[in-house]
Motif scaffolding. Sequence first.
Motif, PDB file in Angstrom:
ATOM      1  N   ALA A  37       0.847  -1.192   0.000  1.00 19.27           N
ATOM      2  CA  ALA A  37       0.000   0.000   0.000  1.00 19.27           C
ATOM      3  C   ALA A  37       0.883   1.242   0.000  1.00 19.27           C
ATOM      4  CB  ALA A  37      -0.915   0.010   1.224  1.00 19.27           C
ATOM      5  N   SER A  38       0.478   2.253  -0.786  1.00 20.24           N
ATOM      6  CA  SER A  38       1.255   3.493  -0.812  1.00 20.24           C
ATOM      7  C   SER A  38       0.374   4.665  -1.223  1.00 20.24           C
ATOM      8  CB  SER A  38       2.433   3.376  -1.789  1.00 20.24           C
ATOM      9  OG  SER A  38       1.962   3.277  -3.121  1.00 20.24           O
ATOM     10  N   VAL A  39       0.815   5.846  -0.807  1.00 20.02           N
ATOM     11  CA  VAL A  39       0.173   7.092  -1.208  1.00 20.02           C
ATOM     12  C   VAL A  39       1.246   8.173  -1.210  1.00 20.02           C
ATOM     13  CG1 VAL A  39      -0.522   7.760   1.137  1.00 20.02           C
ATOM     14  CG2 VAL A  39      -1.788   8.646  -0.832  1.00 20.02           C
ATOM     15  N   ASN A  40       1.108   9.100  -2.141  1.00 18.03           N
ATOM     16  CA  ASN A  40       2.004  10.239  -2.217  1.00 18.03           C
ATOM     17  C   ASN A  40       1.172  11.488  -1.936  1.00 18.03           C
ATOM     18  OD1 ASN A  40       4.332  11.674  -2.610  1.00 18.03           O
ATOM     19  ND2 ASN A  40       4.187  11.679  -4.846  1.00 18.03           N
ATOM     20  N   VAL A  41       1.439  12.152  -0.816  1.00 17.41           N
ATOM     21  CA  VAL A  41       0.714  13.371  -0.447  1.00 17.41           C
ATOM     22  C   VAL A  41       1.466  14.537  -1.073  1.00 17.41           C
ATOM     23  CG1 VAL A  41      -0.125  14.817   1.442  1.00 17.41           C
ATOM     24  CG2 VAL A  41      -0.075  12.315   1.705  1.00 17.41           C
ATOM     25  N   THR A  42       0.801  15.214  -2.032  1.00 16.50           N
ATOM     26  CA  THR A  42       1.452  16.280  -2.805  1.00 16.50           C
ATOM     27  C   THR A  42       0.519  17.486  -2.934  1.00 16.50           C
ATOM     28  OG1 THR A  42       0.587  15.501  -4.933  1.00 16.50           O
ATOM     29  CG2 THR A  42       2.683  14.560  -4.197  1.00 16.50           C
ATOM     30  N   ILE A  59      -2.364  12.217  -3.779  1.00 17.10           N
ATOM     31  CA  ILE A  59      -3.543  12.950  -3.325  1.00 17.10           C
ATOM     32  C   ILE A  59      -3.086  14.281  -2.747  1.00 17.10           C
ATOM     33  CG2 ILE A  59      -4.906  10.878  -2.875  1.00 17.10           C
ATOM     34  CD1 ILE A  59      -4.403  11.295   0.107  1.00 17.10           C
ATOM     35  N   ALA A  60      -3.988  15.245  -2.826  1.00 15.25           N
ATOM     36  CA  ALA A  60      -3.681  16.570  -2.288  1.00 15.25           C
ATOM     37  C   ALA A  60      -3.690  16.526  -0.768  1.00 15.25           C
ATOM     38  CB  ALA A  60      -4.703  17.584  -2.787  1.00 15.25           C
ATOM     39  N   GLN A  61      -2.905  17.411  -0.183  1.00 19.33           N
ATOM     40  CA  GLN A  61      -2.909  17.526   1.273  1.00 19.33           C
ATOM     41  C   GLN A  61      -4.336  17.852   1.725  1.00 19.33           C
ATOM     42  OE1 GLN A  61      -0.164  20.432   2.787  1.00 19.33           O
ATOM     43  NE2 GLN A  61       0.357  19.123   4.520  1.00 19.33           N
ATOM     44  N   TYR A  62      -4.819  17.197   2.772  1.00 17.80           N
ATOM     45  CA  TYR A  62      -6.175  17.276   3.300  1.00 17.80           C
ATOM     46  C   TYR A  62      -7.198  16.612   2.379  1.00 17.80           C
ATOM     47  CZ  TYR A  62      -3.905  20.628   6.320  1.00 17.80           C
ATOM     48  OH  TYR A  62      -3.046  21.227   7.190  1.00 17.80           O
ATOM     49  N   GLY A  63      -6.724  15.784   1.444  1.00 13.57           N
ATOM     50  CA  GLY A  63      -7.612  15.055   0.548  1.00 13.57           C
ATOM     51  C   GLY A  63      -7.803  13.614   1.001  1.00 13.57           C
ATOM     52  N   SER A  64      -8.527  12.845   0.192  1.00  9.87           N
ATOM     53  CA  SER A  64      -8.746  11.441   0.502  1.00  9.87           C
ATOM     54  C   SER A  64      -8.919  10.648  -0.786  1.00  9.87           C
ATOM     55  CB  SER A  64      -9.981  11.264   1.392  1.00  9.87           C
ATOM     56  OG  SER A  64     -11.149  11.619   0.681  1.00  9.87           O
ATOM     57  N   ASN A 117      -3.849  16.746   8.243  1.00  6.97           N
ATOM     58  CA  ASN A 117      -2.732  16.983   9.173  1.00  6.97           C
ATOM     59  C   ASN A 117      -1.509  16.138   8.845  1.00  6.97           C
ATOM     60  OD1 ASN A 117      -4.400  18.771  10.628  1.00  6.97           O
ATOM     61  ND2 ASN A 117      -5.227  17.076  11.817  1.00  6.97           N
ATOM     62  N   THR A 118      -1.281  15.888   7.570  1.00 11.72           N
ATOM     63  CA  THR A 118      -0.169  15.058   7.132  1.00 11.72           C
ATOM     64  C   THR A 118       0.803  15.905   6.324  1.00 11.72           C
ATOM     65  OG1 THR A 118      -1.662  13.174   6.981  1.00 11.72           O
ATOM     66  CG2 THR A 118       0.440  12.972   5.855  1.00 11.72           C
TER      67      THR A 118
END
Length: 134
Positions: A37-42, A59-64, A117-118
């Motif tokens: 599992a992975s996600v890139n917060v950008t 995904i955008a910061q504060y996104g899902s 908050n990431t």
Amino acid sequence: MKKLTYFIFIFSIIILLIAIFSFIINNKVIQTQTFYASVNVTDSLAFDTNGTALTFGSIAQYGSSLRNIVFNNNYEFPVVAKINIEGDIEPLLEFDESVYIDKGEEKKITFTVYSKNTSLGFYSGNVELKILPA
């Protein structure tokens, strides 16, 4: 009177052993599956169409974002999928820790990643499904 007491004692021991044996058999893991599992917060969005991993893309910061795992219970009895997450992606994921799946049922297990908050960055880990008799 001694024979009755002795019989009750032996009978109690047999019932206890049956209960312990039943508990051990019912809590035996019959299948384990692990998914990356992975996600890139950008600051921007991007999609990932990988069908063999829980990759959420960017995904955008504060996104899902959400992804599903489809589990088909081909066993002759109901099962429970116990889910465990390892890695730095764990605090970002929301999911049901235990999912009941009836005999012959196909069930979607949903994982949602929230980046509230990431900090910006790449987060990854492993999702482990342990399948046990229900």
